[in-house]
Design a protein around this motif. Structure first.
Motif, PDB file in Angstrom:
ATOM      1  N   HIS A 150      44.292 -28.676  18.119  1.00 23.05           N
ATOM      2  CA  HIS A 150      43.342 -28.914  19.207  1.00 23.05           C
ATOM      3  C   HIS A 150      43.720 -28.108  20.474  1.00 23.05           C
ATOM      4  N   THR A 151      43.682 -26.805  20.349  1.00 24.89           N
ATOM      5  CA  THR A 151      44.223 -25.881  21.348  1.00 24.89           C
ATOM      6  C   THR A 151      43.460 -25.895  22.671  1.00 24.89           C
ATOM      7  N   TYR A 152      44.196 -26.149  23.769  1.00 25.56           N
ATOM      8  CA  TYR A 152      43.655 -26.049  25.131  1.00 25.56           C
ATOM      9  C   TYR A 152      44.048 -24.672  25.682  1.00 25.56           C
ATOM     10  N   LEU A 153      43.049 -23.843  25.958  1.00 20.84           N
ATOM     11  CA  LEU A 153      43.287 -22.509  26.498  1.00 20.84           C
ATOM     12  C   LEU A 153      43.043 -22.504  28.007  1.00 20.84           C
ATOM     13  N   THR A 154      43.923 -21.841  28.755  1.00 22.04           N
ATOM     14  CA  THR A 154      43.682 -21.661  30.190  1.00 22.04           C
ATOM     15  C   THR A 154      42.610 -20.596  30.387  1.00 22.04           C
ATOM     16  N   VAL A 155      41.597 -20.884  31.196  1.00 21.40           N
ATOM     17  CA  VAL A 155      40.614 -19.859  31.577  1.00 21.40           C
ATOM     18  C   VAL A 155      40.516 -19.853  33.102  1.00 21.40           C
ATOM     19  N   GLY A 156      40.035 -18.716  33.660  1.00 23.19           N
ATOM     20  CA  GLY A 156      39.954 -18.599  35.120  1.00 23.19           C
ATOM     21  C   GLY A 156      38.793 -19.396  35.681  1.00 23.19           C
ATOM     22  N   ASP A 157      37.631 -19.303  34.997  1.00 21.01           N
ATOM     23  CA  ASP A 157      36.429 -19.998  35.484  1.00 21.01           C
ATOM     24  C   ASP A 157      35.477 -20.157  34.290  1.00 21.01           C
ATOM     25  N   ILE A 158      35.355 -21.399  33.821  1.00 21.93           N
ATOM     26  CA  ILE A 158      34.568 -21.666  32.598  1.00 21.93           C
ATOM     27  C   ILE A 158      33.130 -21.162  32.736  1.00 21.93           C
ATOM     28  N   THR A 159      32.596 -21.110  33.967  1.00 16.99           N
ATOM     29  CA  THR A 159      31.187 -20.705  34.126  1.00 16.99           C
ATOM     30  C   THR A 159      31.021 -19.199  33.906  1.00 16.99           C
ATOM     31  N   GLN A 160      32.158 -18.475  33.839  1.00 13.80           N
ATOM     32  CA  GLN A 160      32.072 -17.028  33.573  1.00 13.80           C
ATOM     33  C   GLN A 160      32.542 -16.682  32.154  1.00 13.80           C
ATOM     34  N   VAL A 161      32.963 -17.698  31.390  1.00  7.78           N
ATOM     35  CA  VAL A 161      33.545 -17.441  30.061  1.00  7.78           C
ATOM     36  C   VAL A 161      32.432 -17.245  29.025  1.00  7.78           C
ATOM     37  N   THR A 162      32.659 -16.319  28.089  1.00  8.72           N
ATOM     38  CA  THR A 162      31.771 -16.117  26.938  1.00  8.72           C
ATOM     39  C   THR A 162      32.603 -16.226  25.668  1.00  8.72           C
ATOM     40  N   VAL A 163      32.120 -17.019  24.728  1.00  9.70           N
ATOM     41  CA  VAL A 163      32.812 -17.143  23.436  1.00  9.70           C
ATOM     42  C   VAL A 163      31.993 -16.391  22.395  1.00  9.70           C
ATOM     43  N   LYS A 164      32.638 -15.422  21.755  1.00 12.44           N
ATOM     44  CA  LYS A 164      31.997 -14.593  20.730  1.00 12.44           C
ATOM     45  C   LYS A 164      32.570 -14.935  19.360  1.00 12.44           C
ATOM     46  N   GLY A 165      31.707 -14.726  18.319  1.00 12.39           N
ATOM     47  CA  GLY A 165      32.163 -14.922  16.935  1.00 12.39           C
ATOM     48  C   GLY A 165      31.472 -16.063  16.223  1.00 12.39           C
ATOM     49  N   LEU A 166      30.691 -16.850  16.991  1.00  7.53           N
ATOM     50  CA  LEU A 166      30.034 -18.015  16.374  1.00  7.53           C
ATOM     51  C   LEU A 166      28.507 -17.912  16.424  1.00  7.53           C
ATOM     52  N   ALA A 167      28.015 -16.695  16.730  1.00  3.97           N
ATOM     53  CA  ALA A 167      26.549 -16.532  16.777  1.00  3.97           C
ATOM     54  C   ALA A 167      25.970 -16.791  15.379  1.00  3.97           C
ATOM     55  N   GLU A 168      24.758 -17.307  15.369  1.00  5.77           N
ATOM     56  CA  GLU A 168      24.031 -17.582  14.115  1.00  5.77           C
ATOM     57  C   GLU A 168      24.794 -18.567  13.223  1.00  5.77           C
ATOM     58  N   THR A 169      25.556 -19.462  13.837  1.00  7.92           N
ATOM     59  CA  THR A 169      26.361 -20.445  13.074  1.00  7.92           C
ATOM     60  C   THR A 169      25.810 -21.844  13.309  1.00  7.92           C
ATOM     61  N   PRO A 170      25.723 -22.656  12.256  1.00  9.50           N
ATOM     62  CA  PRO A 170      25.313 -24.051  12.462  1.00  9.50           C
ATOM     63  C   PRO A 170      26.444 -24.845  13.098  1.00  9.50           C
ATOM     64  N   TYR A 171      26.100 -25.842  13.898  1.00  4.19           N
ATOM     65  CA  TYR A 171      27.140 -26.696  14.471  1.00  4.19           C
ATOM     66  C   TYR A 171      26.621 -28.109  14.673  1.00  4.19           C
ATOM     67  N   LEU A 172      27.564 -29.047  14.651  1.00  4.17           N
ATOM     68  CA  LEU A 172      27.272 -30.439  14.989  1.00  4.17           C
ATOM     69  C   LEU A 172      27.516 -30.589  16.482  1.00  4.17           C
ATOM     70  N   ASP A 173      26.430 -30.914  17.192  1.00  7.42           N
ATOM     71  CA  ASP A 173      26.528 -31.141  18.634  1.00  7.42           C
ATOM     72  C   ASP A 173      26.812 -32.624  18.842  1.00  7.42           C
ATOM     73  N   THR A 174      27.979 -32.951  19.404  1.00 11.44           N
ATOM     74  CA  THR A 174      28.332 -34.372  19.549  1.00 11.44           C
ATOM     75  C   THR A 174      28.129 -34.855  20.982  1.00 11.44           C
ATOM     76  N   VAL A 175      27.492 -34.057  21.827  1.00  8.09           N
ATOM     77  CA  VAL A 175      27.171 -34.522  23.185  1.00  8.09           C
ATOM     78  C   VAL A 175      25.841 -35.269  23.120  1.00  8.09           C
ATOM     79  N   GLY A 176      25.847 -36.553  23.580  1.00  8.41           N
ATOM     80  CA  GLY A 176      24.620 -37.351  23.473  1.00  8.41           C
ATOM     81  C   GLY A 176      24.381 -37.698  22.005  1.00  8.41           C
ATOM     82  N   ALA A 177      23.128 -37.696  21.615  1.00  8.34           N
ATOM     83  CA  ALA A 177      22.817 -38.042  20.214  1.00  8.34           C
ATOM     84  C   ALA A 177      23.305 -36.895  19.328  1.00  8.34           C
ATOM     85  N   ARG A 178      24.146 -37.229  18.358  1.00  9.86           N
ATOM     86  CA  ARG A 178      24.720 -36.187  17.492  1.00  9.86           C
ATOM     87  C   ARG A 178      23.591 -35.501  16.743  1.00  9.86           C
ATOM     88  N   ALA A 179      23.632 -34.165  16.711  1.00 14.27           N
ATOM     89  CA  ALA A 179      22.562 -33.437  16.012  1.00 14.27           C
ATOM     90  C   ALA A 179      23.102 -32.106  15.507  1.00 14.27           C
TER      91      ALA A 179
END
Ligand code: TA6
Length: 277
Positions: A150-179
């Protein structure tokens, strides 16, 4: 190790990096490659007490992920991160430091999970960080686990961060009603994100504020969990300052949701994450 009575913390000072690892949970708390700022995030309010999980670094979530599937009274994310492990190897080479820890089933673990096991955590600390968790079934019947590094990475400013490599991937969204949802394009952050991506892929975290990219490679992991609590959830976490959420992002090599892993008697399973700059 550091002077916290009854709470051994190993400090690594090597030409390639510095690091701290707690025996409690075999928990890599900090890792800072030489010439860089800290890569792992550790909450300044982290609780360093036996039996308690540490907020930050790389919690070992095992042998279940999130709440226990049938018994909410059991600890979140399993018990491995709350137990004292045993250091079985510490060696040094030009490329870095290797440490290996083991957790074996005992009366206490059987109370929580009725299976015989050995769990081995091996950490290679250098200019990159490699963490492997091996599960060995020492019993006479098969068992299934869910898990996450469960790795916690230090970032400078989350609002400027982009995560690449998961485009076009299905995911379980667990915020609010899981979907179940589908990721289009890169991941950016402007609210709480708590997603279990069905993916084996390598992930890149682009962090313009710290002018760096982190690459997270995985093996033995069918799920990648991406989590930032944002403001409201941070306020509910006593071991995390309310204003800390802009400065960390969790990218977790996992086997969660439907991707539980079944281990036959005498067999072993390994999940690994490698973090490089
Ligand atoms: O990895 C994401 C997550 O499952 C979140 O839902 C949040 O609960 C996080 O783990 C932290 O869990 P913890 O038990 O360490 O507070």
């Amino acid at each position: 190790s550091e002077a916290l009575p009854g709470y051994p913390i190993f400090t690594v000072n090597h030409p390639t990096c510095t690091a701290r690892i707690a025996l409690n949970g075999a928990h890599v708390m900090e890792w800072t490659p030489t010439g860089h700022s800290p890569v792992l995030y550790l909450s300044p309010d982290a609780v360093l007490e036996p039996g308690k999980p540490i907020r930050g670094g790389i919690p070992v979530c095992w042998p279940w992920f999130n709440a226990h599937p049938t018994d909410e009274a059991k600890p979140m994310h399993g018990f491995a991160r709350n137990r004292p492990w045993t250091l079985i190897e510490a060696s040094e080479s030009d490329s870095g430091v290797k440490m290996a820890f083991v957790l074996c089933s005992d009366a206490a673990t059987r109370e929580l999970w009725p299976h015989e096991f050995e769990a081995h955590l091996t950490v290679l600390l250098g200019s990159t960080l490699e963490v492997s968790l091996q599960t060995i079934n020492k019993g006479s019947s098969e068992f299934s686990i869910a898990e996450a590094l469960h790795t916690y990475l230090t970032v400078g400013d989350i609002t400027q961060v982009t995560v690449k490599g998961l485009a076009e991937t299905p995911y379980l969204d667990t915020v609010g009603a899981r979907a179940m949802r589908h990721q289009t394009g890169d991941i950016t952050f402007d609210q709480e994100v708590d997603r279990q991506y069905v993916s084996l892929a390598t992930v890149t975290v682009e962090d313009p504020a710290l002018r760096r990219s982190l690459t997270i490679e995985k093996s033995g992991s069918a799920t990648t969990v991406v989590w930032n609590p944002w403001i409201e959830k941070s306020k509910r976490l006593a071991d995390l300052p309310d204003e800390a959420y802009p400065h960390f992002l969790c990218v977790e090599a996992a086997n969660a949701g439907d991707a539980t892993v079944t281990v036959a008697p005498g067999e072993a399973h390994v999940i690994q994450t490698t973090i490089r700059l």
